[in-house]
Structures are given as structure tokens and as C-alpha cells.
Enzyme design. Structure first.
Site, short mmCIF file in Angstrom:
data_model
loop_
_atom_site.label_atom_id
_atom_site.label_comp_id
_atom_site.label_asym_id
_atom_site.label_seq_id
_atom_site.Cartn_x
_atom_site.Cartn_y
_atom_site.Cartn_z
N THR A 13 0.82 -1.22 0.00
CA THR A 13 0.00 0.00 0.00
C THR A 13 0.84 1.26 0.00
O THR A 13 0.48 2.26 -0.63
CB THR A 13 -0.91 0.01 1.26
OG1 THR A 13 -1.78 -1.10 1.16
CG2 THR A 13 -1.73 1.27 1.36
N ASP A 57 1.93 -6.80 -4.55
CA ASP A 57 1.08 -6.79 -3.36
C ASP A 57 1.64 -7.92 -2.50
O ASP A 57 1.92 -9.01 -3.01
CB ASP A 57 -0.36 -7.09 -3.78
CG ASP A 57 -1.33 -6.99 -2.62
OD1 ASP A 57 -2.21 -6.12 -2.67
OD2 ASP A 57 -1.23 -7.81 -1.67
N SER A 58 1.81 -7.68 -1.21
CA SER A 58 2.50 -8.70 -0.42
C SER A 58 1.69 -9.99 -0.27
O SER A 58 2.21 -11.00 0.20
CB SER A 58 2.92 -8.15 0.94
OG SER A 58 1.83 -8.12 1.83
N SER A 59 0.44 -9.99 -0.70
CA SER A 59 -0.31 -11.25 -0.73
C SER A 59 0.32 -12.22 -1.73
O SER A 59 0.05 -13.42 -1.68
CB SER A 59 -1.76 -11.00 -1.16
OG SER A 59 -2.28 -9.87 -0.54
N THR A 89 1.66 -4.77 4.16
CA THR A 89 1.45 -5.20 5.55
C THR A 89 0.91 -6.63 5.66
O THR A 89 1.12 -7.29 6.66
CB THR A 89 0.46 -4.26 6.27
OG1 THR A 89 -0.76 -4.22 5.53
CG2 THR A 89 1.03 -2.86 6.39
N ASP A 90 0.23 -7.10 4.59
CA ASP A 90 -0.48 -8.38 4.72
C ASP A 90 0.43 -9.54 5.12
O ASP A 90 0.05 -10.37 5.94
CB ASP A 90 -1.21 -8.72 3.41
CG ASP A 90 -2.40 -7.81 3.18
OD1 ASP A 90 -2.82 -7.12 4.13
OD2 ASP A 90 -2.92 -7.78 2.04
N GLN A 279 -3.57 -20.53 19.02
CA GLN A 279 -4.37 -19.59 18.22
C GLN A 279 -4.49 -18.24 18.93
O GLN A 279 -4.85 -17.24 18.31
CB GLN A 279 -5.79 -20.12 18.02
CG GLN A 279 -5.88 -21.33 17.15
CD GLN A 279 -7.31 -21.87 17.06
OE1 GLN A 279 -8.26 -21.22 17.45
NE2 GLN A 279 -7.43 -23.07 16.54
N CYS A 280 -4.26 -18.22 20.24
CA CYS A 280 -4.37 -16.96 20.99
C CYS A 280 -3.26 -16.02 20.54
O CYS A 280 -2.12 -16.44 20.40
CB CYS A 280 -4.21 -17.19 22.48
SG CYS A 280 -5.49 -18.22 23.17
N1 ASP Z 1 -2.47 -5.74 0.24
C1 ASP Z 1 -1.43 -4.85 0.70
C2 ASP Z 1 -0.14 -5.63 0.78
O1 ASP Z 1 0.08 -6.33 1.73
C3 ASP Z 1 -1.80 -4.27 2.01
C4 ASP Z 1 -0.80 -3.30 2.58
O2 ASP Z 1 0.25 -3.02 2.05
O3 ASP Z 1 -1.08 -2.78 3.65
O4 ASP Z 1 0.66 -5.55 -0.11
#
Ligand code: ASP
Length: 345
Positions: A13, A57-59, A89-90, A279-280
Site C-alpha cells: 500500500t 502486493d504482499s499477498s 502489511t499483509d 491460536q491466541c
Molecule cells: N495488500 C497490501 C499488501 O500487503 C496491504 C498493505 O500493504 O497494507 O501488499
């Protein structure tokens, strides 16, 4: 001498803008990031930047991405005092965890950051995150060595150890938390470092050692009430699987169903390594606390104590890439390799 920092832009992002046709956020050219943050020039540092090609995109992050990133850091290691990795961030917590295990003998800061709002937007958190990350990556201790010679995530005025961090908020600027370890630094008016928490090498000057053969044959199996035998079997019988992170309840508990334990036992007997994380978001696995934890121990499941899933998965990937001997991998999983476990057992 001016501090020298390498910015490695991978995507996310922080470097995205809206596609006028679809309205979706899409990555744009890194040159525009420097234009968006004219404050970078005010540092008076030597700052170079390098952009991944393609930016993603980090996904879309995969283990090959971690290898590429580790190799860039190795190749540029002698030229810079610190590295700032701009990342979505993902999956940032996975990447920071992976790099913490892949870069052995690290003596320089590798600081991941990103943002919740694109850097071109008025209310962006990206500018603040980037500036704090650069300042932290260039900080020196009194002995002249790096103040934070670790892989970290800098986000929303906090510095976290990368392999202790998880993305726990998809809305707030404080996207990341490190529930089992306090922040290594807080950026208020001054950046306050918690030097007692920051890992420093026992001996400086050892060459950086890369671990880049990653075993990708790992999986996460989340336990939930009502899960079917078919679901558990489908995961455990995946072709080539070598290790599974079981995400269990509370302090490491799981259903006592006969079929479930039989599936785990069969997998373990076939040479699949089974490890236990909770999982916590906070706390630790303790398989001796409840009978429903002890049954997992009996079928050969190993405790990851207070490791995050991200740390457990990437640590397994690194260890499996290094050794074909399951007993060696299991023993190494119990060791605190990079500050990922609170107590060494
Ligand atoms: N989908 C974005 C990513 O992880 C989300 C982000 O950067 O916050 O690349």
C-alpha cells in the site's frame, strides 16, 4: 561519516495509488515515492533506493521473494549501515520472520515498514513510518555498532522484533502487535530504545551467513470445533508435506477425538513433523497444563512455546531446507535461534 541507508521497495500500500478506471489500489513506480517524501533529503544521509521488479502486493509473497531479498541485503551488506524494506502489511510478519532466520550473524538493522494508507494520501501513515524506520536503521550505539542489529518491523511509532510480530488490525494505523515481547523502541518526541531487549551479537565481526534453501513443504492446520476428518486428512496427506504447524486452542489444547489423534499419529509415523502454536494472539503453549494438551505430546507434537505462527512456519521452512534429518529439525525448533522464543527450553 554520513549514515548510509538502502531503501528496498518491494510493493504494498505504501507505494500504491488508485487505478482511475477500476478504483482498486495498484502499485506504482518507486521514483514517485521519493517525490512523495521530500523530507528524505533533510536527513542529510546517503540514501539509495532499489525497487523490486515486479513490485508486488504482499499477498503474492512466496519463499523465492525472501531469497531474493536476503541476497540483495547480502550483496549490499558492506555498502550500507542499515536497510529499510518497504513491504505490504499483509505478509510483512511472515517476511520479517523468514529473514530473521535466513540472515545469520546479522550485525546491521533490517527494518521492515509499510503503511495502511498510500503515501500519496493526505492522512497517510506511510511518511511517518518511513522516516522513523530510516532513523532507527541509522542509529548507532555508543560503541559505534548498530543500535538495532536485528530484523524488525517499524510501524505506528513502535519498533517490534520481526519474528514476534503479527498483523492484528486491518483498520487502525497500529496494524502490528508483538503480544509476547514489548516493543524494542518507541518513537515519541525522542526515539526511546529498550536496549536491554535488543539482541546484540556475542561477538562482532562474524561474516553474514545466508540460509536460502527453504523447504516449502510446510502447512498450517487450524483447529476448530466441528472440523471434519476429511479436512484434517486433506492437509496431512498433502503431497510432499514435511511439517505442519498446528494452531491449537489456548495453552496448546486440541480435541481428544480418537480419529483426530489417529490422523496425527499416522502423519507423525510417516515422518511429518508436527509443531504446536496457540491460536491466541498472546501467551504460550504448555502441553502439560491440560489432558487435552498432553495427548498431543503423546503423539509426538512439539511445543513452539510462545512463537507466532509466522515464526514457526518460516523457521520450519529454513530448518527443513538445511536438513533432511527430522530429529535435527525438531531439536532446532526448540532452540531460540533469533529471539523468537521467550524462554529457551
Ligand atoms: N495488500 C497490501 C499488501 O500487503 C496491504 C498493505 O500493504 O497494507 O501488499
Amino acid at each position: 561519516m554520513k549514515p548510509s541507508i538502502l531503501l528496498i521497495y518491494t510493493g504494498g500500500t505504501i507505494g500504491m495509488k488508485q487505478d482511475p478506471e477500476t478504483g482498486h489500489l495498484k502499485p506504482f513506480d518507486f521514483a514517485q515515492i521519493s517525490e512523495e517524501v521530500p523530507e528524505l533529503a533533510k536527513f542529510g544521509y546517503h540514501i539509495e533506493s532499489l525497487s523490486f521488479s515486479p513490485i508486488i502486493d504482499s499477498s503474492d509473497v512466496r519463499p523465492e521473494f525472501w531469497v531474493k531479498l536476503a541476497e540483495i541485503i547480502r550483496d549490499q551488506y558492506d555498502r550500507f549501515d542499515g536497510f529499510v524494506v518497504l513491504h505490504g502489511t499483509d505478509t510483512m510478519a511472515y517476511s520479517a520472520s523468514a529473514l530473521s532466520f535466513m540472515l545469520e550473524n546479522l550485525e546491521k538493522p533490517v527494518i521492515f515498514t509499510g503503511s495502511q494508507l498510500p503515501i500519496g494520501m493526505l492522512r497517510t501513515d506511510g511518511r511517518e513510518n518511513l522516516i522513523s524506520a530510516i532513523e532507527i536503521a541509522s542509529a548507532k550505539a555508543a560503541d559505534g555498532h548498530a543500535r538495532v542489529p536485528e530484523v524488525c518491523i517499524c510501524f505506528d511509532s513502535k519498533l517490534f522484533r520481526g519474528n514476534r510480530t503479527a498483523k492484528l488490525n486491518a483498520e487502525d494505523f497500529g496494524a502490528f502487535s508483538s503480544p509476547n515481547l514489548p516493543p524494542l523502541a518507541d518513537a515519541g518526541i525522542h526515539i526511546r530504545f529498550d536496549d536491554a531487549l535488543i539482541h546484540r551479537p556475542a561477538q562482532w565481526g562474524r561474516p553474514l551467513k545466508l540460509h536460502t534453501s527453504l523447504g516449502a513443504d510446510v502447512a498450517i492446520l487450524k483447529i476448530f470445533p466441528g472440523m471434519s476428518r476429511a479436512y484434517v486428512r486433506a492437509v496431512l496427506s498433502a503431497e510432499g508435506l514435511r511439517a505442519v504447524v498446528l494452531e491449537t486452542y489456548g495453552s496448546g489444547n486440541a480435541p481428544s477425538l480418537d480419529w483426530f489423534l489417529a490422523e496425527l499419529k499416522a502423519a507423525s509415523q510417516c515422518g511429518i513433523i508436527l509443531v504446536n502454536v496457540t491460536q491466541c494472539p498472546a501467551g504460550s503453549v504448555d502441553m502439560d497444563a491440560y489432558a487435552n494438551g498432553a495427548i498431543l505430546k503423546d503423539v509426538g507434537v512439539i511445543s513452539c512455546h510462545d512463537m507466532t505462527s509466522e515464526a514457526a512456519l518460516t523457521k520450519l521452512a529454513v530448518l527443513l531446507g538445511e536438513s533432511t534429518d527430522n530429529e535435527v529439525v525438531k531439536l532446532r525448533m526448540l532452540e531460540n535461534l533469533s529471539g523468537e522464543i521467550s524462554v529457551e527450553r
